[in-house]
Design an enzyme around this catalytic site. Structure first.
Site, PDB file in Angstrom:
ATOM      1  N   GLY A 197      52.220  42.897  26.148  1.00  0.00           N
ATOM      2  CA  GLY A 197      52.292  41.689  25.333  1.00  0.00           C
ATOM      3  C   GLY A 197      52.932  40.499  26.014  1.00  0.00           C
ATOM      4  O   GLY A 197      53.274  39.514  25.359  1.00  0.00           O
TER       5      GLY A 197
ATOM      6  N   ASP B 184      43.895  51.897  30.921  1.00  0.00           N
ATOM      7  CA  ASP B 184      44.536  51.295  29.756  1.00  0.00           C
ATOM      8  C   ASP B 184      43.992  51.974  28.503  1.00  0.00           C
ATOM      9  O   ASP B 184      43.098  52.819  28.577  1.00  0.00           O
ATOM     10  CB  ASP B 184      44.333  49.783  29.744  1.00  0.00           C
ATOM     11  N   SER B 185      44.530  51.610  27.347  1.00  0.00           N
ATOM     12  CA  SER B 185      44.182  52.339  26.121  1.00  0.00           C
ATOM     13  C   SER B 185      42.989  51.753  25.390  1.00  0.00           C
ATOM     14  O   SER B 185      42.488  52.340  24.445  1.00  0.00           O
ATOM     15  CB  SER B 185      45.377  52.323  25.169  1.00  0.00           C
ATOM     16  N   GLY B 186      42.542  50.568  25.801  1.00  0.00           N
ATOM     17  CA  GLY B 186      41.506  49.864  25.051  1.00  0.00           C
ATOM     18  C   GLY B 186      42.085  48.889  24.050  1.00  0.00           C
ATOM     19  O   GLY B 186      41.375  48.036  23.514  1.00  0.00           O
ATOM     20  N   GLY B 187      43.388  49.006  23.795  1.00  0.00           N
ATOM     21  CA  GLY B 187      44.030  48.162  22.788  1.00  0.00           C
ATOM     22  C   GLY B 187      43.929  46.680  23.085  1.00  0.00           C
ATOM     23  O   GLY B 187      43.575  45.889  22.216  1.00  0.00           O
TER      24      GLY B 187
ATOM     25  N   ASP C  55      49.688  45.091  37.322  1.00  0.00           N
ATOM     26  CA  ASP C  55      48.232  44.970  37.479  1.00  0.00           C
ATOM     27  C   ASP C  55      47.810  43.610  36.960  1.00  0.00           C
ATOM     28  O   ASP C  55      48.484  43.021  36.119  1.00  0.00           O
ATOM     29  CB  ASP C  55      47.500  46.048  36.672  1.00  0.00           C
TER      30      ASP C  55
ATOM     31  N   CYS D 224      47.564  35.843  58.137  1.00  0.00           N
ATOM     32  CA  CYS D 224      47.003  37.042  57.493  1.00  0.00           C
ATOM     33  C   CYS D 224      46.165  37.839  58.487  1.00  0.00           C
ATOM     34  O   CYS D 224      45.428  37.269  59.291  1.00  0.00           O
ATOM     35  CB  CYS D 224      46.147  36.611  56.298  1.00  0.00           C
TER      36      CYS D 224
ATOM     37  N   HIS E 109      40.415  39.332  50.849  1.00  0.00           N
ATOM     38  CA  HIS E 109      41.595  38.570  51.278  1.00  0.00           C
ATOM     39  C   HIS E 109      42.669  38.532  50.188  1.00  0.00           C
ATOM     40  O   HIS E 109      43.850  38.802  50.462  1.00  0.00           O
ATOM     41  CB  HIS E 109      41.214  37.137  51.670  1.00  0.00           C
TER      42      HIS E 109
ATOM     43  N   CYS F 156      40.200  37.334  57.372  1.00  0.00           N
ATOM     44  CA  CYS F 156      40.882  36.358  58.235  1.00  0.00           C
ATOM     45  C   CYS F 156      40.724  36.682  59.721  1.00  0.00           C
ATOM     46  O   CYS F 156      40.807  35.787  60.562  1.00  0.00           O
ATOM     47  CB  CYS F 156      42.353  36.259  57.843  1.00  0.00           C
TER      48      CYS F 156
END
Length: 379
Positions: free
Chosen positions: A218, A94-97, A268, A306, A337, A311
């Site tokens: 945002g 990411d940009s740090g913003g 993400d 799962c 998990h 599991c």
């Protein structure tokens, strides 16, 4: 040719969701894809080998945190983030913003950049589009993000309008300052709060700058989910069809399905790892808080459907004991998990797109997960 490209495989006839492949200098991955967050050059409690075992294909690093510790110069000296952390797959930084803007009471925004105070020691720092590009070029990620202003939600219309126009000017400065377009792709970030016309304006301005990929920023900052879905649906129509589309900060199972349906490719979120650390697990039947007393003698796995390492080998009773005793191994098991659960969910989404049945899959998943009730359990 840009460092990162998007290959479209098919569109789901039932939902309109996209199946594709994103190609990067460190390998390719199918989309829609969830990306585990490795804030400080590690996905908390997980080794790179464990990430590969659960089929994680791309992970995130955090520019702000890595700039402050250990420093981008040290990571550059080590040969870049991939070598530094022993991860040979794709990395997005990411940009740090977002971090800077979340320090809202400690920062001052100007046209030049953002002046703010260190989140622990209070020292003065300055981050600009040029500085963010320099740090990310030193980190050597496959996908870099433009330095943007992330306005709070809600915010006044005029404030958000000024903000997106500044974000466009900063994006142009990022493109100019970016030193490694041959092996690092820089994505633009569409902003605009909850105002549809500003989302459209931001998207069109950034598309005119011709980035190799685009993110929607945002959102997932506390607004109701229907508002988020509405903004994604509206913004998507202005995003190029031949480039990757990344929805930032989204990681709840329902939102991953809903936003895949709305044409997003990459997601993400710290959610699966963060809730794992307090013993909250995602399962096929909804949320399971393993610390609860009723699991003290429960010898079933976290999720009987799962097949993750946790599991296959451990019971709810054992994991509850570890979490209650504050043993690190408990957090490792719940993290494995939760990440496996989300990565498997994305695999199921991709398969449903292949079979043109993503809306049917959504109904089946929501029914079993407990999301079709009036007030679903949320994360």
């Amino acid at each position: 040719m840009p460092a990162v490209t998007y290959e479209h495989i098919k569109t789901c006839k039932q939902s309109g969701a996209r199946l594709g492949i994103v190609h990067t200098p460190h390998g390719s991955f199918e989309t829609p894809m969830f990306m585990p967050v490795g804030t400080k050059a590690t996905v908390k409690t997980m080794s790179p080998e464990e990430l590969r075992n659960i089929e994680a294909k791309i992970i995130l690093g955090n520019t702000y945190h890595l700039w402050l510790q250990p420093g981008n110069d040290i990571i550059k000296h080590a040969g870049g983030l991939h070598k530094f952390m022993n991860w040979d797959g794709p990395i997005l930084t990411d940009s740090g913003g977002f971090q800077v803007f979340s320090l809202s009471n400690l920062r001052k925004i100007s046209e030049e950049g953002v002046e703010f105070r260190h989140h622990t020691n209070g020292s003065k720092l300055f981050l600009s589009p040029e500085k963010s590009m320099q740090i990310q070029n030193d980190l050597g990620s496959d996908i870099m993000m433009a330095f943007d202003e992330c306005p709070p939600m809600p915010a006044e219309y005029d404030y958000v309008k000024d903000s997106i126009e500044r974000t466009t000017r900063w994006a142009a400065r990022c493109l100019k300052a970016h030193q490694r377009p041959g092996d690092q792709a820089l994505f633009g970030i569409i902003q605009g709060g909850e105002y549809k016309d500003l989302r459209e304006q931001s998207a069109k301005e950034l598309v005119s700058l011709d980035f190799p990929g685009y993110a929607i920023g945002g959102l997932s900052v506390g607004e109701p989910k229907p508002v988020m879905y509405d903004m994604v649906e509206h913004t998507e129509q202005f995003m190029p069809k031949d480039k990757p589309r990344y929805l930032m900060g989204v990681g709840s199972p329902d939102a991953l399905i809903e936003c895949s349906i709305r044409g997003m490719d990459m997601f993400d979120c710290v959610l699966p790892t963060r809730i794992a650390r307090n013993g909250t697990c995602m399962t096929s039947n909804g949320r399971l808080v393993v610390k609860n007393a009723k699991y003290a003698d429960d010898l079933r796995p976290l999720d009987e459907q799962c097949d993750c390492y946790t599991c296959q080998h451990y019971t709810r009773a054992y994991i509850r004991h570890l979490v209650k005793a504050e043993e690190t191994f408990g957090i490792r098991l719940t993290t494995i998990h939760n990440l496996h659960f989300l990565l498997k969910l994305m695999e199921d989404i991709r398969q449903a797109i292949r079979e043109d049945r993503l809306l049917d899959f959504k109904d089946e998943f929501f029914e079993q997960y407990g999301l079709n009730v009036e007030n679903p359990k949320n994360f």
